[in-house]
Design an enzyme around this catalytic site. Structure first.
Site, PDB file in Angstrom:
ATOM      1  CB  THR A  12      -0.697   0.050   1.329  1.00 38.84           C
ATOM      2  OG1 THR A  12      -0.685  -0.210   2.293  1.00 38.84           O
ATOM      3  CG2 THR A  12      -2.095  -1.445   1.661  1.00 38.84           C
ATOM      4  CB  SER A 235       0.893   2.800   9.589  1.00 40.41           C
ATOM      5  OG  SER A 235      -0.377   3.079   9.708  1.00 40.41           O
ATOM      6  CE  LYS A 236       0.206   4.489   1.410  1.00 42.06           C
ATOM      7  NZ  LYS A 236      -1.063   4.383   1.276  1.00 42.06           N
ATOM      8  CD  GLN A 237      -2.982   3.094   6.877  1.00 45.65           C
ATOM      9  OE1 GLN A 237      -2.029   2.901   7.018  1.00 45.65           O
ATOM     10  NE2 GLN A 237      -4.245   1.633   5.969  1.00 45.65           N
TER      11      GLN A 237
END
Ligand code: GLU
Length: 307
Positions: A12, A235-237
């Site tokens: 992702t 995280s990417k989020q």
């Protein structure tokens, strides 16, 4: 049994500090024990996959010096195995169609547990009149899981009360993570699952599926997590910055520190990424949380799941 584990990133986005901790931790622990380290790309959730992300993660791992054993497995190639597992669950009477939308579950759920809202079992005994099945759920009634996690210690979970019946095939037709994960972990014969502590709540449902599918249970080892300054998982989020694979040393030093290892300043000034990996392998000898234990990984189920 061969000692083996895997790093299983979802493509992702690029490799970031949070995923580097999982990659490096699992690599050091299994290599120190003389085992194999594999890579699986968890690219099932196609709407969330970013084109090019899998290649970028693999290239970054190579540049950093985390070289994997065997071929890379892509979950997108494994639909037939997941379908066969669904058929087994169906034959065991463990599956049921669920008509509930996300909103309906949110309205009907009384409580949440480690994995979010607990599904209250609305469709377990049949679809409400006039409704169509959307997703497939697996029943968790009567399932009690206990395990001794190598890092997190003893875990007890009454699955139906604490997690609820969970989805194995989503309403968009995609196979769900738990199902794919246990099928792939068993197919590869991993002795250990070494991953971030954020996935601890995933383990009881995954053990439940292993029992229903007669798959062996690996030993689990959930690593401490990389947290950002606000105490949120990296995280990417949460906008964890991607690792610069050309200059990985600062991220590698941080990842070692987040694993509880403390590379000496002289080394962090001069080392290469490969040098830090070699140092980490030596340093594990003094880090009991990062050593594979030999004790039993599970107690016997308190209540066998009855179809
Ligand atoms: N693909 C999952 C993730 O990136 C990890 C799966 C696992 O380690 O079991 O969060």
């Amino acid at each position: 049994m061969t000692l083996a584990t895997r790093f299983a990133p979802s493509p992702t986005g690029a490799l970031h500090l949070g995923s580097l901790v999982a990659a490096l931790g699992s690599y050091l622990i299994i290599k120190r024990a003389g085992g194999e380290w594999h890579v699986r790309i968890d690219d099932l959730d196609t709407p969330r996959c970013v084109p090019g992300a899998a290649e970028s993660i693999l290239r970054a791992l190579e540049q950093i010096g985390l070289h994997w054993d065997g071929p890379v497995v892509y979950q997108s190639d494994r639909a037939a195995a997941y379908q066969a597992a669904l058929a087994t669950l169906e034959a065991r009477g463990a599956l049921y169609p669920c008509a509930c939308t996300r909103k309906e579950v949110a309205r009907a759920a009384q409580r949440s547990g480690g994995a979010g809202l607990i599904y209250p079992g609305t469709c377990r005994n049949g679809l409400p009149p006039g409704r169509q099945g959307r997703a497939l759920r697996v029943s968790t009634v009567g399932s009690a899981i206990t395990l001794n996690d190598g890092a997190a210690g003893r875990i007890e979970c009454r699955l139906n009360e604490e997690i609820g019946d969970f989805i194995v095939r989503r309403s968009d037709g995609l196979f769900a993570y738990h199902l794919a994960c246990v099928v792939d972990d068993a197919e590869a014969g991993f002795s250990h699952i070494i991953r971030g502590r954020d996935l601890l709540a995933c383990t009881p449902p995954q053990i439940h599926l292993q029992r229903l599918l007669d798959l062996p249970q690996p030993r689990y080892h959930h690593l401490p997590l990389a947290l950002n300054a606000a105490g949120k998982k990296l995280s990417k989020q949460t906008h964890a910055p991607p690792i610069d694979p050309q200059h990985p040393v600062p991220a590698m030093v941080q990842a070692l520190q987040l694993l509880g290892l403390d590379p000496p300043v002289t080394l962090t000034r001069t080392a290469t990424s490969a040098g830090l990996i070699a140092w980490g392998l030596q340093a594990l000898a003094d880090a009991p949380m990062l050593t594979l234990g030999n004790g039993p990984s599970e107690d016997r189920p308190q209540h066998a799941w009855e179809p």
